[in-house]
Design a protein around this motif. Structure first.
Motif, PDB file in Angstrom:
ATOM      1  N   ARG A  53       0.837  -1.208   0.000  1.00 45.89           N
ATOM      2  CA  ARG A  53       0.000   0.000   0.000  1.00 45.89           C
ATOM      3  C   ARG A  53       0.867   1.253   0.000  1.00 45.89           C
ATOM      4  O   ARG A  53       0.402   2.330  -0.367  1.00 45.89           O
ATOM      5  N   THR A  54       2.108   1.124   0.425  1.00 47.70           N
ATOM      6  CA  THR A  54       3.050   2.247   0.377  1.00 47.70           C
ATOM      7  C   THR A  54       3.784   2.310  -0.951  1.00 47.70           C
ATOM      8  O   THR A  54       3.829   3.358  -1.603  1.00 47.70           O
ATOM      9  N   VAL A  55       4.370   1.199  -1.385  1.00 49.92           N
ATOM     10  CA  VAL A  55       5.248   1.262  -2.557  1.00 49.92           C
ATOM     11  C   VAL A  55       4.475   1.452  -3.864  1.00 49.92           C
ATOM     12  O   VAL A  55       5.006   2.053  -4.813  1.00 49.92           O
ATOM     13  N   LEU A  56       3.240   0.978  -3.955  1.00 53.79           N
ATOM     14  CA  LEU A  56       2.509   1.142  -5.220  1.00 53.79           C
ATOM     15  C   LEU A  56       2.326   2.616  -5.575  1.00 53.79           C
ATOM     16  O   LEU A  56       2.609   3.021  -6.707  1.00 53.79           O
ATOM     17  N   PRO A  57       1.854   3.471  -4.663  1.00 55.95           N
ATOM     18  CA  PRO A  57       1.762   4.892  -5.027  1.00 55.95           C
ATOM     19  C   PRO A  57       3.107   5.613  -5.031  1.00 55.95           C
ATOM     20  O   PRO A  57       3.320   6.538  -5.828  1.00 55.95           O
ATOM     21  N   VAL A  58       4.027   5.224  -4.149  1.00 56.67           N
ATOM     22  CA  VAL A  58       5.296   5.952  -4.053  1.00 56.67           C
ATOM     23  C   VAL A  58       6.194   5.666  -5.248  1.00 56.67           C
ATOM     24  O   VAL A  58       6.918   6.553  -5.719  1.00 56.67           O
TER      25      VAL A  58
ATOM     26  N   GLY B 153       5.018   3.993  -8.202  1.00 55.21           N
ATOM     27  CA  GLY B 153       4.238   3.705  -9.397  1.00 55.21           C
ATOM     28  C   GLY B 153       4.318   4.806 -10.431  1.00 55.21           C
ATOM     29  O   GLY B 153       5.127   5.740 -10.319  1.00 55.21           O
ATOM     30  N   PRO B 154       3.462   4.722 -11.464  1.00 56.13           N
ATOM     31  CA  PRO B 154       3.442   5.754 -12.519  1.00 56.13           C
ATOM     32  C   PRO B 154       3.213   7.148 -11.928  1.00 56.13           C
ATOM     33  O   PRO B 154       2.404   7.325 -11.028  1.00 56.13           O
ATOM     34  N   GLY B 155       3.975   8.109 -12.418  1.00 59.29           N
ATOM     35  CA  GLY B 155       3.838   9.476 -11.934  1.00 59.29           C
ATOM     36  C   GLY B 155       4.666   9.787 -10.706  1.00 59.29           C
ATOM     37  O   GLY B 155       4.531  10.869 -10.120  1.00 59.29           O
ATOM     38  N   ALA B 156       5.535   8.863 -10.289  1.00 66.07           N
ATOM     39  CA  ALA B 156       6.389   9.110  -9.124  1.00 66.07           C
ATOM     40  C   ALA B 156       7.238  10.357  -9.359  1.00 66.07           C
ATOM     41  O   ALA B 156       7.721  10.603 -10.468  1.00 66.07           O
ATOM     42  N   ASP B 157       7.415  11.155  -8.291  1.00 62.99           N
ATOM     43  CA  ASP B 157       8.128  12.428  -8.419  1.00 62.99           C
ATOM     44  C   ASP B 157       9.605  12.298  -8.053  1.00 62.99           C
ATOM     45  O   ASP B 157      10.232  13.267  -7.629  1.00 62.99           O
ATOM     46  N   HIS B 158      10.163  11.109  -8.228  1.00 62.38           N
ATOM     47  CA  HIS B 158      11.571  10.873  -7.893  1.00 62.38           C
ATOM     48  C   HIS B 158      12.052   9.696  -8.733  1.00 62.38           C
ATOM     49  O   HIS B 158      11.261   9.026  -9.413  1.00 62.38           O
ATOM     50  N   ASP B 159      13.366   9.441  -8.707  1.00 58.66           N
ATOM     51  CA  ASP B 159      13.911   8.324  -9.479  1.00 58.66           C
ATOM     52  C   ASP B 159      14.582   7.292  -8.571  1.00 58.66           C
ATOM     53  O   ASP B 159      15.427   6.508  -9.007  1.00 58.66           O
ATOM     54  N   VAL B 160      14.205   7.275  -7.293  1.00 61.18           N
ATOM     55  CA  VAL B 160      14.748   6.296  -6.349  1.00 61.18           C
ATOM     56  C   VAL B 160      14.055   4.958  -6.582  1.00 61.18           C
ATOM     57  O   VAL B 160      12.821   4.895  -6.626  1.00 61.18           O
ATOM     58  N   PRO B 161      14.802   3.854  -6.733  1.00 56.25           N
ATOM     59  CA  PRO B 161      14.165   2.556  -6.977  1.00 56.25           C
ATOM     60  C   PRO B 161      13.543   1.982  -5.708  1.00 56.25           C
ATOM     61  O   PRO B 161      13.971   2.296  -4.591  1.00 56.25           O
ATOM     62  N   GLU B 162      12.539   1.135  -5.881  1.00 60.61           N
ATOM     63  CA  GLU B 162      11.896   0.488  -4.733  1.00 60.61           C
ATOM     64  C   GLU B 162      12.900  -0.292  -3.888  1.00 60.61           C
ATOM     65  O   GLU B 162      12.739  -0.424  -2.670  1.00 60.61           O
ATOM     66  N   ARG B 163      13.938  -0.800  -4.510  1.00 57.42           N
ATOM     67  CA  ARG B 163      14.956  -1.567  -3.793  1.00 57.42           C
ATOM     68  C   ARG B 163      15.479  -0.801  -2.576  1.00 57.42           C
ATOM     69  O   ARG B 163      15.731  -1.390  -1.519  1.00 57.42           O
ATOM     70  N   VAL B 164      15.628   0.509  -2.694  1.00 56.06           N
ATOM     71  CA  VAL B 164      16.139   1.332  -1.592  1.00 56.06           C
ATOM     72  C   VAL B 164      15.161   1.300  -0.419  1.00 56.06           C
ATOM     73  O   VAL B 164      15.560   1.143   0.745  1.00 56.06           O
ATOM     74  N   PHE B 165      13.875   1.466  -0.713  1.00 58.97           N
ATOM     75  CA  PHE B 165      12.852   1.408   0.337  1.00 58.97           C
ATOM     76  C   PHE B 165      12.843   0.037   0.999  1.00 58.97           C
ATOM     77  O   PHE B 165      12.781  -0.065   2.225  1.00 58.97           O
ATOM     78  N   ARG B 166      12.907  -1.008   0.191  1.00 57.35           N
ATOM     79  CA  ARG B 166      12.846  -2.370   0.750  1.00 57.35           C
ATOM     80  C   ARG B 166      14.056  -2.663   1.632  1.00 57.35           C
ATOM     81  O   ARG B 166      13.921  -3.272   2.703  1.00 57.35           O
ATOM     82  N   GLU B 167      15.220  -2.244   1.200  1.00 56.51           N
ATOM     83  CA  GLU B 167      16.420  -2.445   2.024  1.00 56.51           C
ATOM     84  C   GLU B 167      16.281  -1.748   3.366  1.00 56.51           C
ATOM     85  O   GLU B 167      16.640  -2.309   4.412  1.00 56.51           O
ATOM     86  N   ALA B 168      15.761  -0.520   3.345  1.00 51.38           N
ATOM     87  CA  ALA B 168      15.592   0.219   4.595  1.00 51.38           C
ATOM     88  C   ALA B 168      14.555  -0.464   5.476  1.00 51.38           C
ATOM     89  O   ALA B 168      14.746  -0.593   6.696  1.00 51.38           O
ATOM     90  N   TYR B 169      13.455  -0.898   4.881  1.00 51.94           N
ATOM     91  CA  TYR B 169      12.431  -1.602   5.648  1.00 51.94           C
ATOM     92  C   TYR B 169      13.023  -2.848   6.302  1.00 51.94           C
ATOM     93  O   TYR B 169      12.867  -3.076   7.511  1.00 51.94           O
ATOM     94  N   GLU B 170      13.718  -3.654   5.514  1.00 50.11           N
ATOM     95  CA  GLU B 170      14.214  -4.940   6.023  1.00 50.11           C
ATOM     96  C   GLU B 170      15.439  -4.788   6.914  1.00 50.11           C
ATOM     97  O   GLU B 170      15.856  -5.757   7.551  1.00 50.11           O
TER      98      GLU B 170
END
Length: 324
Positions: free
Chosen positions: A231-236, A238-255
């Motif tokens: 529910r977080t990563v799909l809007p953050v 997804g299409p129209g994201a206002d940044h070029d940070v890959p989801e991998r960065v978020f997942r690494e921080a989460y885990e």
């Protein structure tokens, strides 16, 4: 609605002032107010789909049971919440960079780690039905698939009224036939449901960016953490994201705080299917009273097409596994 906010605040005190309307998106409207001499936010229901009593119960539990910073509640009812103003909360979604994305990932994982003792999935009970705010305010469901089916069936009832009920039934039937896929997703945690944008305030110190406030628990639910992760990563991301940070960065921080449940990647597409159906309902609920009808219809068709495509792909995957 001005009469409603006056009536609501006057129930508690004659020492109040309506400063300005902050945000109006169905099923809520929020105001900046002065309440007993304090700067505060008043959130009011504007539609039967609003569940502010449940949101208040989730916030109280988070305040009592975790280190996650949430606004102090000053007044609570089934159709309203008054909370102390937090200067840290942004007026609009802030720009995102890698440091902020990592802070979001750690923050979401912290909420999950500190609520992992809940022990069962379920919808949040309203504050009026909760005696002890330190106990999880969660309706008990036997397993995650039961909670998910209850949630999706609620979405189906709403979508019946806007022409997408049959599509919703197909998704509900598919989930019911594939319960075992969802029920291996690990322990339940308190899922925020909208952990992004202006709902999470971030600050920084000499060490790193960190979460300073979390608001808007209106979509809170007790579920496996992967539900909230998506529910977080799909809007953050997804299409129209206002940044070029890959989801991998978020997942690494989460885990780095808490691992995602085993088998998450196998369940991901099925969960995205369910979430896309939820977004179809949200589109009609939130946009229906402020966007032109043709714009809502166009977006609805795109979302419905995505649901159909995902459902067809999942059915095809299952057939291939069965044939093998």
């Amino acid at each position: 609605m001005q009469d409603d906010v006056h009536d609501t605040l006057a129930t508690y005190t004659d020492q109040y002032e309506i400063v300005r309307e902050l945000h109006r998106v169905r099923p809520h409207v929020t105001y900046e107010v002065r309440f007993r001499g304090e700067r505060a936010v008043c959130k009011l229901a504007t539609h039967p789909e609003a569940e502010l009593g449940r949101e208040a119960a989730a916030m109280r539990y988070v305040a009592e049971a975790t280190s996650v910073p949430v606004p102090e509640l000053l007044a609570v009812g089934d159709d309203h919440v008054v909370a102390r103003w937090l200067d840290a909360v942004p007026d609009e979604s802030p720009a995102r960079d890698e440091a902020r994305i990592r802070a979001l990932g750690r923050g979401l994982a912290t909420l999950h780690a500190e609520t992992s003792e809940i022990g069962w999935t379920g919808l949040v009970r309203p504050a009026s039905a909760v005696d002890d705010p330190t106990e999880p305010p969660i309706e008990t469901e036997p397993c995650w698939s039961d909670t998910l089916l209850a949630l999706l069936d609620d979405r189906r009832r709403f979508l019946d009224g806007v022409g997408y009920g049959e599509l919703a039934r197909e998704v509900v039937d598919w989930v019911r036939a594939n319960r075992e896929l969802f029920d291996g997703a690990g322990d339940a945690v308190l899922c925020h449901g909208n952990y992004f944008g202006e709902h999470v305030a971030l600050g920084s110190d000499a060490e790193r960016v960190h979460v300073t406030a979390v608001i808007d628990f209106e979509h809170a639910i007790a579920a496996p953490a992967e539900w909230d992760y998506l529910r977080t990563v799909l809007p953050v991301f997804g299409p129209g994201a206002d940044h070029d940070v890959p989801e991998r960065v978020f997942r690494e921080a989460y885990e780095s705080v808490r691992p995602l449940p085993t088998g998450f990647d196998r369940r991901r597409e099925a969960l995205v299917l369910c979430l896309t159906l939820c977004y179809l309902r949200s589109l009609h609920l939130q946009r229906g009273d402020r966007d032109p009808a043709h714009a809502v219809a166009r977006r609805s068709r795109r979302l419905a097409a995505s649901v159909r495509e995902r459902l067809a792909a999942l059915r095809d995957q299952k057939h291939r596994r069965t044939d093998a």
